[in-house]
Design a protein around this motif. Structure first.
Motif, PDB file in Angstrom:
ATOM      1  N   PRO A 286     -60.422  23.238 113.242  1.00  0.00           N
ATOM      2  CA  PRO A 286     -59.794  24.500 112.826  1.00  0.00           C
ATOM      3  C   PRO A 286     -60.822  25.567 112.468  1.00  0.00           C
ATOM      4  N   ARG A 287     -60.405  26.808 112.592  1.00  0.00           N
ATOM      5  CA  ARG A 287     -61.275  27.919 112.200  1.00  0.00           C
ATOM      6  C   ARG A 287     -61.454  27.956 110.693  1.00  0.00           C
ATOM      7  N   ALA A 288     -60.408  27.549 109.956  1.00  0.00           N
ATOM      8  CA  ALA A 288     -60.469  27.492 108.496  1.00  0.00           C
ATOM      9  C   ALA A 288     -59.482  26.458 108.005  1.00  0.00           C
ATOM     10  N   VAL A 289     -59.785  25.895 106.824  1.00  0.00           N
ATOM     11  CA  VAL A 289     -58.893  24.964 106.147  1.00  0.00           C
ATOM     12  C   VAL A 289     -58.487  25.614 104.830  1.00  0.00           C
ATOM     13  N   PHE A 290     -57.193  25.792 104.632  1.00  0.00           N
ATOM     14  CA  PHE A 290     -56.667  26.398 103.416  1.00  0.00           C
ATOM     15  C   PHE A 290     -56.135  25.286 102.522  1.00  0.00           C
ATOM     16  N   SER A 291     -56.699  25.141 101.337  1.00  0.00           N
ATOM     17  CA  SER A 291     -56.332  24.049 100.439  1.00  0.00           C
ATOM     18  C   SER A 291     -55.617  24.560  99.201  1.00  0.00           C
ATOM     19  N   ALA A 292     -54.458  23.958  98.930  1.00  0.00           N
ATOM     20  CA  ALA A 292     -53.740  24.215  97.680  1.00  0.00           C
ATOM     21  C   ALA A 292     -53.895  22.998  96.784  1.00  0.00           C
ATOM     22  N   ALA A 293     -55.117  22.460  96.740  1.00  0.00           N
ATOM     23  CA  ALA A 293     -55.452  21.301  95.924  1.00  0.00           C
ATOM     24  C   ALA A 293     -56.811  21.561  95.283  1.00  0.00           C
ATOM     25  N   ASN A 294     -57.262  20.632  94.432  1.00  0.00           N
ATOM     26  CA  ASN A 294     -58.573  20.785  93.800  1.00  0.00           C
ATOM     27  C   ASN A 294     -59.716  20.448  94.733  1.00  0.00           C
ATOM     28  N   TRP A 295     -59.408  19.838  95.883  1.00  0.00           N
ATOM     29  CA  TRP A 295     -60.448  19.409  96.803  1.00  0.00           C
ATOM     30  C   TRP A 295     -60.005  19.635  98.241  1.00  0.00           C
ATOM     31  N   VAL A 296     -60.945  19.441  99.153  1.00  0.00           N
ATOM     32  CA  VAL A 296     -60.688  19.632 100.576  1.00  0.00           C
ATOM     33  C   VAL A 296     -61.603  18.681 101.335  1.00  0.00           C
ATOM     34  N   PRO A 297     -61.166  18.104 102.455  1.00  0.00           N
ATOM     35  CA  PRO A 297     -62.037  17.197 103.210  1.00  0.00           C
ATOM     36  C   PRO A 297     -63.223  17.953 103.820  1.00  0.00           C
ATOM     37  N   PRO A 298     -64.445  17.690 103.385  1.00  0.00           N
ATOM     38  CA  PRO A 298     -65.590  18.459 103.860  1.00  0.00           C
ATOM     39  C   PRO A 298     -66.016  18.133 105.275  1.00  0.00           C
ATOM     40  N   PHE A 299     -65.545  17.013 105.828  1.00  0.00           N
ATOM     41  CA  PHE A 299     -65.966  16.608 107.171  1.00  0.00           C
ATOM     42  C   PHE A 299     -65.151  17.275 108.269  1.00  0.00           C
ATOM     43  N   VAL A 300     -64.111  18.043 107.907  1.00  0.00           N
ATOM     44  CA  VAL A 300     -63.325  18.802 108.873  1.00  0.00           C
ATOM     45  C   VAL A 300     -64.016  20.144 109.099  1.00  0.00           C
ATOM     46  N   ALA A 301     -63.966  20.642 110.327  1.00  0.00           N
ATOM     47  CA  ALA A 301     -64.620  21.907 110.661  1.00  0.00           C
ATOM     48  C   ALA A 301     -63.932  23.080 109.969  1.00  0.00           C
ATOM     49  N   GLY A 302     -64.597  24.228 109.994  1.00  0.00           N
ATOM     50  CA  GLY A 302     -64.001  25.470 109.530  1.00  0.00           C
ATOM     51  C   GLY A 302     -64.351  25.847 108.113  1.00  0.00           C
ATOM     52  N   ALA A 303     -64.116  27.107 107.780  1.00  0.00           N
ATOM     53  CA  ALA A 303     -64.320  27.589 106.414  1.00  0.00           C
ATOM     54  C   ALA A 303     -63.345  26.888 105.488  1.00  0.00           C
ATOM     55  N   LYS A 304     -63.827  26.526 104.311  1.00  0.00           N
ATOM     56  CA  LYS A 304     -62.984  25.835 103.330  1.00  0.00           C
ATOM     57  C   LYS A 304     -62.544  26.861 102.281  1.00  0.00           C
ATOM     58  N   VAL A 305     -61.240  27.122 102.225  1.00  0.00           N
ATOM     59  CA  VAL A 305     -60.695  28.206 101.397  1.00  0.00           C
ATOM     60  C   VAL A 305     -59.822  27.632 100.295  1.00  0.00           C
ATOM     61  N   GLN A 306     -60.133  27.954  99.054  1.00  0.00           N
ATOM     62  CA  GLN A 306     -59.376  27.502  97.882  1.00  0.00           C
ATOM     63  C   GLN A 306     -58.276  28.518  97.566  1.00  0.00           C
ATOM     64  N   LEU A 307     -57.019  28.025  97.543  1.00  0.00           N
ATOM     65  CA  LEU A 307     -55.870  28.878  97.223  1.00  0.00           C
ATOM     66  C   LEU A 307     -55.348  28.669  95.807  1.00  0.00           C
ATOM     67  N   PHE A 308     -55.725  27.556  95.171  1.00  0.00           N
ATOM     68  CA  PHE A 308     -55.263  27.157  93.833  1.00  0.00           C
ATOM     69  C   PHE A 308     -53.833  26.619  93.878  1.00  0.00           C
ATOM     70  N   HIS A 309     -53.569  25.634  93.019  1.00  0.00           N
ATOM     71  CA  HIS A 309     -52.224  25.064  92.964  1.00  0.00           C
ATOM     72  C   HIS A 309     -51.438  25.580  91.762  1.00  0.00           C
ATOM     73  N   GLY A 310     -52.026  26.489  90.989  1.00  0.00           N
ATOM     74  CA  GLY A 310     -51.312  27.080  89.869  1.00  0.00           C
ATOM     75  C   GLY A 310     -52.150  28.146  89.202  1.00  0.00           C
ATOM     76  N   PHE A 311     -51.583  28.789  88.197  1.00  0.00           N
ATOM     77  CA  PHE A 311     -52.319  29.750  87.388  1.00  0.00           C
ATOM     78  C   PHE A 311     -53.121  29.023  86.312  1.00  0.00           C
ATOM     79  N   ASN A 312     -54.058  29.728  85.717  1.00  0.00           N
ATOM     80  CA  ASN A 312     -54.796  29.199  84.578  1.00  0.00           C
ATOM     81  C   ASN A 312     -53.897  29.289  83.346  1.00  0.00           C
ATOM     82  N   VAL A 313     -53.405  28.139  82.877  1.00  0.00           N
ATOM     83  CA  VAL A 313     -52.538  28.128  81.697  1.00  0.00           C
ATOM     84  C   VAL A 313     -53.227  27.460  80.512  1.00  0.00           C
ATOM     85  N   GLU A 314     -54.531  27.267  80.638  1.00  0.00           N
ATOM     86  CA  GLU A 314     -55.372  26.788  79.531  1.00  0.00           C
ATOM     87  C   GLU A 314     -54.925  25.418  79.019  1.00  0.00           C
ATOM     88  N   LYS A 315     -54.553  24.526  79.948  1.00  0.00           N
ATOM     89  CA  LYS A 315     -54.244  23.153  79.554  1.00  0.00           C
ATOM     90  C   LYS A 315     -55.498  22.424  79.076  1.00  0.00           C
TER      91      LYS A 315
END
Length: 354
Positions: free
Chosen positions: A63-92
């Protein structure tokens, strides 16, 4: 020119984050694939999104890019690794362990608003191996887009009554769900308001069933994939330290929080379940000063109300890949160890994409 993109998620609650981005990619004429693992396994995204069967397929996709809605992303997959976040900062948690933890896996962080952009820009300036662009959050695009059919059905079910929503985190020490069940059940039985009830999918299954049992003429249970529609339909939210509080506030609607870990002026926080009726009266008739606090906080965490955060994410990714954001330094040494851990978790020891 058509390109292939990969959406990555580890939990079901990531699907509403990825779905608007999938639509934006499809509208731009690109191919969209999704790889769902761990808690998201077995879930799907609507066609024409194509589901990836496993690590080898993801590597072969290039892929040209991998969009992740998690804390991590598989680094061995091609493409730019883009962090989308799975939530807001609620200071847990403390910043270094929570929202602002940098794991060395991403090339681009797409932040939700000024409250998170500045801290991540400071981290980027020191680390140098990732860029930061404020885009807004794709998950909230449907809050401000065309009429939502499910939200309309939920409002219709209320029959003209005010609509209250209840949501709770799965973190046991912070969850309101065990403490407020009886008080909410009494409110549902009274029928003065219509209730939309939802719990985090990681909550205790027995507790989830207790809330499901409240569904009837005066309430319905909302699945996690329907969360944004419920937020759009509701007038007031009752919650705890869940990030749903921040999602709801973006609409400038009142939030009532039970023992929030870090209560703020825009919240109506309380600690005694017996006080719920009084808090609801205040939430449904908020004073002007509370409305001002809601608006100010919403602008800090997510000022975008045009429903086009997904398009800004794509533009930021294009800018990164075109070199317009500047060069990236090498990833930190710890990223190599994390990469090995991810390979073990996913059971993949084949070659990385080049």
């Amino acid at each position: 020119m058509m390109a292939e993109y990969l959406l990555f998620a580890t939990e079901r609650y990531a699907l509403p984050i990825l779905k608007p981005l999938a639509s934006a990619l499809q509208d731009a004429g690109h191919g969209v694939h999704a790889w769902l693992v761990d808690g998201a396994t077995g879930a799907t995204l609507p066609a024409p999104v194509r589901m990836v069967g496993g690590a080898r397929d993801a590597v072969a996709l290039r892929p040209r890019a991998v969009f992740s809605a998690a804390n991590w992303v598989p680094p061995f997959v091609a493409g730019a690794k883009v962090q989308l976040f799975h939530g807001f900062n609620v200071e847990k948690r403390e910043d270094a362990r929570g929202h602002f933890r940098v794991r060395g896996l991403f090339d681009l962080y797409c932040t939700q608003g000024p409250a998170t952009t500045a801290p991540f820009q400071a981290l980027s300036a020191r680390a140098g191996h990732f860029k930061v662009v404020e885009t807004g959050w794709p998950k909230l695009d449907p809050l401000f887009g065309p009429e939502d059919p499910l939200a309309a059905r939920l409002r219709a079910a209320a029959g003209g009554r005010p609509v209250a929503m209840f949501a709770s985190t799965f973190t046991e020490r912070l969850s309101a769900a065990p403490h407020l069940h009886a008080a909410i059940a009494a409110q549902v039985a009274a029928g003065e308001r219509y209730w939309l009830l939802t719990l985090h999918p990681k909550c205790d299954p027995g507790l989830v069933e207790h809330y499901r049992a409240l569904a009837g003429d005066n309430a319905c249970f909302v699945e996690t994939e329907q969360l944004v529609s419920a937020e759009r339909a509701a007038d007031v939210l009752v919650a705890d330290t869940t990030s749903v509080v921040s999602e709801f506030v973006v609409q400038r609607k009142p939030v009532i929080t039970f023992r929030n870990r870090a209560p703020k002026p825009h919240m109506l926080d309380f600690d005694d379940p017996a006080a719920l009726p009084a808090m609801l009266e205040l939430g449904f008739a908020p004073p002007a000063e509370l409305r001002a606090e809601l608006a100010a906080y919403a602008d800090r965490i997510h000022p975008y109300r045009d429903g086009r955060s997904s398009q800004r994410v794509l533009a930021a990714t294009d800018a990164l890949l075109a070199g317009e954001l500047g060069p990236l330094r090498r990833r930190p040494p710890g990223a190599a160890l994390r990469s090995l851990q991810i390979r073990r978790e996913l059971g993949y020891w084949g070659p990385a994409a080049r």
